[in-house]
Write a protein that holds these residues in place. Structure first.
Motif, PDB file in Angstrom:
ATOM      1  N   TYR A 196       0.833  -1.200   0.000  1.00 30.94           N
ATOM      2  CA  TYR A 196       0.000   0.000   0.000  1.00 30.94           C
ATOM      3  C   TYR A 196       0.871   1.255   0.000  1.00 30.94           C
ATOM      4  O   TYR A 196       1.883   1.327   0.704  1.00 30.94           O
ATOM      5  CB  TYR A 196      -0.891   0.038   1.236  1.00 30.94           C
ATOM      6  N   CYS A 197       0.417   2.218  -0.737  1.00 30.94           N
ATOM      7  CA  CYS A 197       1.014   3.542  -0.744  1.00 30.94           C
ATOM      8  C   CYS A 197       0.207   4.434   0.199  1.00 30.94           C
ATOM      9  O   CYS A 197      -1.022   4.284   0.295  1.00 30.94           O
ATOM     10  CB  CYS A 197       0.958   4.076  -2.179  1.00 30.94           C
ATOM     11  N   ALA A 198       0.888   5.345   0.880  1.00 32.52           N
ATOM     12  CA  ALA A 198       0.210   6.245   1.804  1.00 32.52           C
ATOM     13  C   ALA A 198       0.828   7.634   1.732  1.00 32.52           C
ATOM     14  O   ALA A 198       1.987   7.785   1.360  1.00 32.52           O
ATOM     15  CB  ALA A 198       0.290   5.712   3.229  1.00 32.52           C
ATOM     16  N   ALA A 199       0.022   8.622   2.098  1.00 35.66           N
ATOM     17  CA  ALA A 199       0.476  10.013   2.093  1.00 35.66           C
ATOM     18  C   ALA A 199       0.100  10.679   3.407  1.00 35.66           C
ATOM     19  O   ALA A 199      -0.972  10.415   3.971  1.00 35.66           O
ATOM     20  CB  ALA A 199      -0.168  10.764   0.928  1.00 35.66           C
ATOM     21  N   ASP A 200       0.994  11.531   3.874  1.00 29.34           N
ATOM     22  CA  ASP A 200       0.711  12.268   5.096  1.00 29.34           C
ATOM     23  C   ASP A 200       1.257  13.685   4.998  1.00 29.34           C
ATOM     24  O   ASP A 200       2.371  13.891   4.522  1.00 29.34           O
ATOM     25  CB  ASP A 200       1.307  11.570   6.309  1.00 29.34           C
ATOM     26  N   LYS A 201       0.478  14.609   5.514  1.00 30.18           N
ATOM     27  CA  LYS A 201       0.853  16.014   5.423  1.00 30.18           C
ATOM     28  C   LYS A 201       1.911  16.400   6.457  1.00 30.18           C
ATOM     29  O   LYS A 201       2.729  17.283   6.215  1.00 30.18           O
ATOM     30  CB  LYS A 201      -0.399  16.877   5.644  1.00 30.18           C
ATOM     31  N   ASP A 202       1.925  15.707   7.597  1.00 26.80           N
ATOM     32  CA  ASP A 202       2.717  16.192   8.734  1.00 26.80           C
ATOM     33  C   ASP A 202       4.077  15.531   8.905  1.00 26.80           C
ATOM     34  O   ASP A 202       5.023  16.190   9.346  1.00 26.80           O
ATOM     35  CB  ASP A 202       1.912  16.014  10.021  1.00 26.80           C
ATOM     36  N   SER A 203       4.203  14.248   8.602  1.00 29.13           N
ATOM     37  CA  SER A 203       5.450  13.562   8.926  1.00 29.13           C
ATOM     38  C   SER A 203       5.640  12.304   8.089  1.00 29.13           C
ATOM     39  O   SER A 203       4.682  11.572   7.850  1.00 29.13           O
ATOM     40  CB  SER A 203       5.455  13.166  10.405  1.00 29.13           C
ATOM     41  N   PRO A 204       6.892  12.017   7.690  1.00 33.40           N
ATOM     42  CA  PRO A 204       7.175  10.735   7.027  1.00 33.40           C
ATOM     43  C   PRO A 204       7.223   9.579   8.018  1.00 33.40           C
ATOM     44  O   PRO A 204       7.400   8.432   7.627  1.00 33.40           O
ATOM     45  CB  PRO A 204       8.544  10.962   6.388  1.00 33.40           C
ATOM     46  N   GLN A 205       7.071   9.892   9.295  1.00 37.84           N
ATOM     47  CA  GLN A 205       7.031   8.866  10.331  1.00 37.84           C
ATOM     48  C   GLN A 205       5.725   8.964  11.118  1.00 37.84           C
ATOM     49  O   GLN A 205       5.693   8.690  12.311  1.00 37.84           O
ATOM     50  CB  GLN A 205       8.239   9.006  11.257  1.00 37.84           C
ATOM     51  N   ALA A 206       4.683   9.314  10.422  1.00 41.00           N
ATOM     52  CA  ALA A 206       3.394   9.495  11.073  1.00 41.00           C
ATOM     53  C   ALA A 206       2.888   8.187  11.662  1.00 41.00           C
ATOM     54  O   ALA A 206       3.111   7.105  11.127  1.00 41.00           O
ATOM     55  CB  ALA A 206       2.379  10.024  10.070  1.00 41.00           C
ATOM     56  N   ALA A 207       2.202   8.306  12.775  1.00 41.59           N
ATOM     57  CA  ALA A 207       1.567   7.131  13.368  1.00 41.59           C
ATOM     58  C   ALA A 207       0.294   6.779  12.609  1.00 41.59           C
ATOM     59  O   ALA A 207      -0.052   5.604  12.475  1.00 41.59           O
ATOM     60  CB  ALA A 207       1.251   7.400  14.832  1.00 41.59           C
ATOM     61  N   ILE A 208      -0.376   7.786  12.142  1.00 39.62           N
ATOM     62  CA  ILE A 208      -1.601   7.604  11.367  1.00 39.62           C
ATOM     63  C   ILE A 208      -1.465   8.429  10.103  1.00 39.62           C
ATOM     64  O   ILE A 208      -1.278   9.640  10.172  1.00 39.62           O
ATOM     65  CB  ILE A 208      -2.845   8.045  12.160  1.00 39.62           C
ATOM     66  N   TRP A 209      -1.556   7.749   8.955  1.00 43.94           N
ATOM     67  CA  TRP A 209      -1.380   8.417   7.686  1.00 43.94           C
ATOM     68  C   TRP A 209      -2.721   8.908   7.141  1.00 43.94           C
ATOM     69  O   TRP A 209      -3.749   8.294   7.348  1.00 43.94           O
ATOM     70  CB  TRP A 209      -0.702   7.463   6.701  1.00 43.94           C
ATOM     71  N   ASP A 210      -2.653  10.012   6.413  1.00 44.82           N
ATOM     72  CA  ASP A 210      -3.885  10.671   5.974  1.00 44.82           C
ATOM     73  C   ASP A 210      -4.618   9.926   4.863  1.00 44.82           C
ATOM     74  O   ASP A 210      -5.849   9.830   4.873  1.00 44.82           O
ATOM     75  CB  ASP A 210      -3.561  12.092   5.478  1.00 44.82           C
ATOM     76  N   TYR A 211      -3.873   9.458   3.867  1.00 44.98           N
ATOM     77  CA  TYR A 211      -4.492   8.870   2.676  1.00 44.98           C
ATOM     78  C   TYR A 211      -3.822   7.546   2.335  1.00 44.98           C
ATOM     79  O   TYR A 211      -2.612   7.379   2.538  1.00 44.98           O
ATOM     80  CB  TYR A 211      -4.371   9.827   1.480  1.00 44.98           C
ATOM     81  N   TRP A 212      -4.636   6.647   1.770  1.00 49.35           N
ATOM     82  CA  TRP A 212      -4.158   5.313   1.410  1.00 49.35           C
ATOM     83  C   TRP A 212      -4.624   4.930   0.020  1.00 49.35           C
ATOM     84  O   TRP A 212      -5.720   5.309  -0.409  1.00 49.35           O
ATOM     85  CB  TRP A 212      -4.694   4.274   2.398  1.00 49.35           C
ATOM     86  N   GLY A 213      -3.780   4.152  -0.659  1.00 47.58           N
ATOM     87  CA  GLY A 213      -4.204   3.557  -1.914  1.00 47.58           C
ATOM     88  C   GLY A 213      -4.903   2.239  -1.666  1.00 47.58           C
ATOM     89  O   GLY A 213      -5.066   1.805  -0.514  1.00 47.58           O
ATOM     90  N   GLN A 214      -5.305   1.583  -2.757  1.00 46.14           N
ATOM     91  CA  GLN A 214      -6.042   0.329  -2.661  1.00 46.14           C
ATOM     92  C   GLN A 214      -5.125  -0.885  -2.545  1.00 46.14           C
ATOM     93  O   GLN A 214      -5.586  -1.964  -2.178  1.00 46.14           O
ATOM     94  CB  GLN A 214      -6.947   0.178  -3.883  1.00 46.14           C
TER      95      GLN A 214
END
Length: 121
Positions: free
Chosen positions: A95-113
């Motif tokens: 899975y690919c994921a994107a986050d606005k705040d950190s590359p080490q985020a505990a919870i990522w904002d967006y996810w692919g399928q």
């Protein structure tokens, strides 16, 4: 809003290579930190690699260090995961994921399928 679409998965023999791509739609891709995760059958999803917005900081799980390389092309709104020396234990949905705040985020904002990677022994 960011939409993520992974591609490049498939079946490969142990020792082989694959390159995964994650194409992002939406504005401001270059301001998002990007990551790759994977989930094997019967296991929890785990972190694989991440890259900060500028492509200058990269992070890897110990299990893939020296074999996988994450990179991004902000002009193409795409993040890549080059996977070399693949092992059967790398078999998973990636899975690919994107986050606005950190590359080490505990919870990522967006996810692919997700895209399936299968490594045969």
């Amino acid at each position: 809003q960011v939409q993520l679409v992974e591609s490049g998965g498939g079946l490969v023999q142990a020792g082989g290579s694959l390159r995964l791509s994650c194409a992002a739609s939406g504005r401001f891709f270059s301001s998002y930190h990007m990551g790759w995760f994977r989930q094997a059958p019967g296991k929890e999803r785990e972190f694989v690699a991440a890259v900060n917005w500028s492509d200058l900081r990269k992070y890897y799980a110990d299990s893939v260090k020296g074999r996988f390389t994450i990179s991004r092309d902000n002009a193409k709104n795409t993040v890549y995961l080059q996977m070399n020396s693949l092992k059967p234990e790398d078999t998973a949905v990636y899975y690919c994921a994107a986050d606005k705040d950190s590359p080490q985020a505990a919870i990522w904002d967006y996810w692919g399928q997700g895209t399936q990677v299968t490594v045969s022994s």
